[in-house]
Enzyme design. Structure first.
Site, short mmCIF file in Angstrom:
data_model
loop_
_atom_site.label_atom_id
_atom_site.label_comp_id
_atom_site.label_asym_id
_atom_site.label_seq_id
_atom_site.Cartn_x
_atom_site.Cartn_y
_atom_site.Cartn_z
N GLU A 46 0.84 -1.20 0.00
CA GLU A 46 0.00 0.00 0.00
C GLU A 46 0.87 1.25 0.00
O GLU A 46 2.03 1.22 0.45
CB GLU A 46 -0.88 -0.03 1.27
CG GLU A 46 -1.81 1.17 1.40
CD GLU A 46 -2.87 0.98 2.49
OE1 GLU A 46 -2.77 0.03 3.28
OE2 GLU A 46 -3.82 1.81 2.52
N ASN A 193 -12.35 -1.32 -0.88
CA ASN A 193 -11.64 -1.90 0.26
C ASN A 193 -12.30 -1.45 1.56
O ASN A 193 -12.58 -0.26 1.73
CB ASN A 193 -10.18 -1.42 0.27
CG ASN A 193 -9.46 -1.77 1.57
OD1 ASN A 193 -9.09 -2.92 1.80
ND2 ASN A 193 -9.30 -0.79 2.46
N GLU A 194 -12.54 -2.37 2.45
CA GLU A 194 -13.09 -2.05 3.78
C GLU A 194 -14.18 -0.98 3.67
O GLU A 194 -14.13 0.05 4.34
CB GLU A 194 -11.97 -1.63 4.76
CG GLU A 194 -11.02 -2.77 5.05
CD GLU A 194 -10.12 -2.59 6.26
OE1 GLU A 194 -10.10 -1.51 6.87
OE2 GLU A 194 -9.42 -3.58 6.60
N TYR A 260 -6.73 -9.04 11.36
CA TYR A 260 -5.41 -8.80 11.97
C TYR A 260 -5.45 -9.41 13.36
O TYR A 260 -6.35 -9.11 14.15
CB TYR A 260 -5.12 -7.30 12.06
CG TYR A 260 -4.83 -6.68 10.70
CD1 TYR A 260 -3.56 -6.71 10.17
CD2 TYR A 260 -5.84 -6.06 9.96
CE1 TYR A 260 -3.28 -6.16 8.94
CE2 TYR A 260 -5.57 -5.49 8.72
CZ TYR A 260 -4.28 -5.54 8.21
OH TYR A 260 -4.00 -4.99 7.00
N GLU A 314 -6.10 -9.20 3.63
CA GLU A 314 -5.28 -8.51 4.63
C GLU A 314 -5.26 -9.37 5.88
O GLU A 314 -6.32 -9.70 6.43
CB GLU A 314 -5.84 -7.12 4.96
CG GLU A 314 -5.64 -6.12 3.83
CD GLU A 314 -5.99 -4.69 4.20
OE1 GLU A 314 -5.86 -4.32 5.39
OE2 GLU A 314 -6.41 -3.95 3.29
N GLN A 363 2.18 -6.13 5.46
CA GLN A 363 2.37 -5.78 4.07
C GLN A 363 3.79 -6.15 3.69
O GLN A 363 4.61 -6.41 4.56
CB GLN A 363 2.13 -4.30 3.86
CG GLN A 363 0.71 -3.88 4.23
CD GLN A 363 0.35 -2.48 3.71
OE1 GLN A 363 1.10 -1.84 3.00
NE2 GLN A 363 -0.83 -2.02 4.12
O1 AHR Z 1 -2.91 -2.61 6.22
C1 AHR Z 1 -3.18 -1.40 6.86
C2 AHR Z 1 -4.65 -1.02 6.79
O2 AHR Z 1 -5.41 -1.93 7.52
C3 AHR Z 1 -5.28 -1.04 5.42
O3 AHR Z 1 -5.06 0.13 4.73
C4 AHR Z 1 -6.73 -1.18 5.73
O4 AHR Z 1 -7.44 -1.82 4.69
C5 AHR Z 1 -6.74 -1.97 7.02
O5 AHR Z 1 -7.58 -1.41 7.97
#
Ligand code: AHR
Length: 511
Positions: A46, A193-194, A260, A314, A363
């Site tokens: 990103e 995205n999101e 995450y 992600e 990432q």
């Molecule tokens: O990876 C960092 C961020 O985490 C991304 O931009 C977003 O999609 C997520 O919340």
């Protein structure tokens, strides 16, 4: 005397159990049905902190060796882990990115503020042509995420036309004027995205409608076929999956899940943590299994043939940034603990490989759970990188089901399995078994039987471990954590006995 002997024997048994756990594994080599898609080993880059700029892009005039502005050391390192697919330009950045600002002569490209990530100036020097060049250098598939949050349908439609149309059109002609005659092949395209969060704070009902509208204009030109990926749920939000699958499932090829696993229990530091942070994070990583199971069950309802892929685009750890660095840049160190998170997560993806056909760790460089960290001209490989490299043997291999009776590793009220295992067979016939020992104190003895194949030898093995749970690589000591040769196995009447060191990941090749 007898009593003393008994006491001594009990003490000896206790000493053995304190040093090692016992675990039983059966690999069913005759039952392989599904392929582990190599895209499960995908990546995400990103416009965030030092991922794109410095991490990949240094510019043609940089003293750092580069090919058309893209740094060579990073590309060479990533080629060794066979990056199959790279997602770009975000993340949250995708929904404020306007691709037209990133093509044409670089000095004329407008500058913008990267409002999500540090409010720094984005000069748009890395745009569509540079990204596609990067993918060509890495020999990987591009995965582009389009802007639904703040972009228009027309803008998205024109981006796909610019990239993939071979005929005469305003966008194809503009691409040619910008130096690229032939269109690129583009398979993976994300529609937002999101969008439940940074991509527009939408409800699933609203997004499902928006998805249908935007996706309609993501066209196939010539022989190019786009695999359309819809924004999926945030972690455990099953209602999102339910609504979006019900309303738009027929019109998508993939649904993107984000999860995450976070950081430690008390310490959020990437490198300074205690054992309770270790077990806490590993347990959080294992939650991926429950999430995939829950979302897959909903997908099965609307898509019983599993046409739509669940794409975990992600995932990874999220620690506090390294002291003294910009909080908006998400620059974190990476230890043996992160490596175990990656290995455990891959075993879960393998287990669900019929539905999970792509994943993209967050990432690739200098951000979150990165493969590579850079400091000016210097570069280091993280423990997570080494897992990706050791696990390349599973790319596109056939998953072999395993049955595992694992001992428990516990600390206080938290407990997790001590051992995790996954096996696959390459088209050429070799079976690869990867094993994780989560226990930082005890070795794990794994008694392994194989049905449906005669394994004559374990041809080779490698292990990743270190003296401390916090072990990591630094620019001064870039090889503190790296794989080593592994030989701790012996043949038994029932199969093989493999002994894993504490806190380790091992991969063995069986023939
Ligand atoms: O990876 C960092 C961020 O985490 C991304 O931009 C977003 O999609 C997520 O919340």
């Amino acid at each position: 005397m007898k009593k003393l002997f008994l006491l001594l024997s009990l003490a000896a048994v206790a000493a053995v159990t304190a040093a090692e756990t016992e675990n039983q594994l059966v690999i069913h080599a005759e039952q392989g049905r599904f392929k582990i898609d190599r895209n499960i080993y995908g990546h995400f880059a990103e416009h965030l902190g030092r991922c794109i700029y410095e991490g990949f892009w240094v510019g043609e005039n940089s003293p750092i060796p580069n090919t058309r502005g893209i740094r060579r050391d990073v590309v060479e390192a990533l080629k060794k882990i066979k990056v199959p697919v790279l997602r770009w330009p975000g993340g949250c950045f995708a929904d404020e990115y306007h691709w037209k600002d990133g093509v044409g002569p670089r000095e004329q490209r407008p500058r913008m503020v990267n409002t999500h990530w540090g409010k720094v100036v984005e000069n748009n020097h890395f745009g569509t042509h540079e990204f596609m060049d990067l993918c060509e250098q890495l020999q990987c598939e591009p995965y582009i995420c389009g802007n639904v949050g703040s972009g228009t349908v027309l803008e998205m439609q024109q981006w796909v036309e610019y990239l993939t149309f071979d005929g005469e059109s305003p966008m194809a002609d503009w691409r040619r004027r910008n130096g690229r005659d032939k269109p690129w092949g583009l398979r993976y395209f994300g529609v937002g995205n999101e969008n439940w969060g940074c991509g527009g704070n939408m409800t699933p009902e609203y997004y499902a409608n928006e998805y249908k509208r935007y996706a309609t204009y993501v066209r196939n030109f010539g022989t190019n076929r786009i695999f359309k990926i819809a924004c999926g749920p945030n972690s455990g939000d099953t209602n999102w999956t339910e609504v979006v699958m019900r309303e738009a499932g027929r019109r998508m090829d993939g649904l993107a899940l984000h999860y995450y696993c976070g950081s430690g229990r008390k310490s959020r530091s990437a490198t300074q943590f205690a054992e309770d942070d270790w077990i806490w994070l590993l347990r959080s990583a294992l939650r991926m299994d429950q999430l995939i199971t829950a979302h897959s069950a909903i997908m099965d309802k609307y898509d019983p043939k599993k046409r739509v892929a669940l794409i975990v685009d992600e995932w990874g750890t999220w620690h506090a940034v390294e002291p003294g660095t910009n909080p908006g840049f998400l620059y974190q160190q990476n230890t043996l603990r992160d490596a175990l998170v990656a290995a455990l997560t891959f075993h879960i993806f393998h287990q669900h490989c019929e539905r999970v056909r792509m994943a993209n760790i967050a990432q690739t460089v200098n951000v979150l759970q990165a493969m590579v960290l850079t400091d000016g001209p210097r570069m280091l490989l993280t423990p997570t990188y080494h897992i990706f490299e050791m696990y390349t043997v599973h790319h596109d291999a056939t998953l072999l089901p395993v049955e595992l009776k694992s001992a428990t590793y516990a600390l206080g009220e938290v407990s997790i399995p001590a051992v995790s295992a996954s096996a696959s067979r390459q088209p050429g016939g070799a079976i690869h078994l990867s094993l994780v020992n989560t226990d930082p104190h005890q070795s794990a003895r794994v008694l392994c039987a194989i049905t449906g194949a005669e394994v004559k030898e374990i041809a080779q093995g490698r292990v990743l471990t270190a003296a401390a749970i916090t072990a990591h690589n630094t620019f001064d000591q870039p090889e503190a954590v790296k794989p080593a040769a592994f030989h701790a196995w012996k043949k038994t009447d029932a199969g093989w006995e493999i002994t894993l060191p504490p806190k380790s990941v091992a991969v063995v090749e069986m023939r």
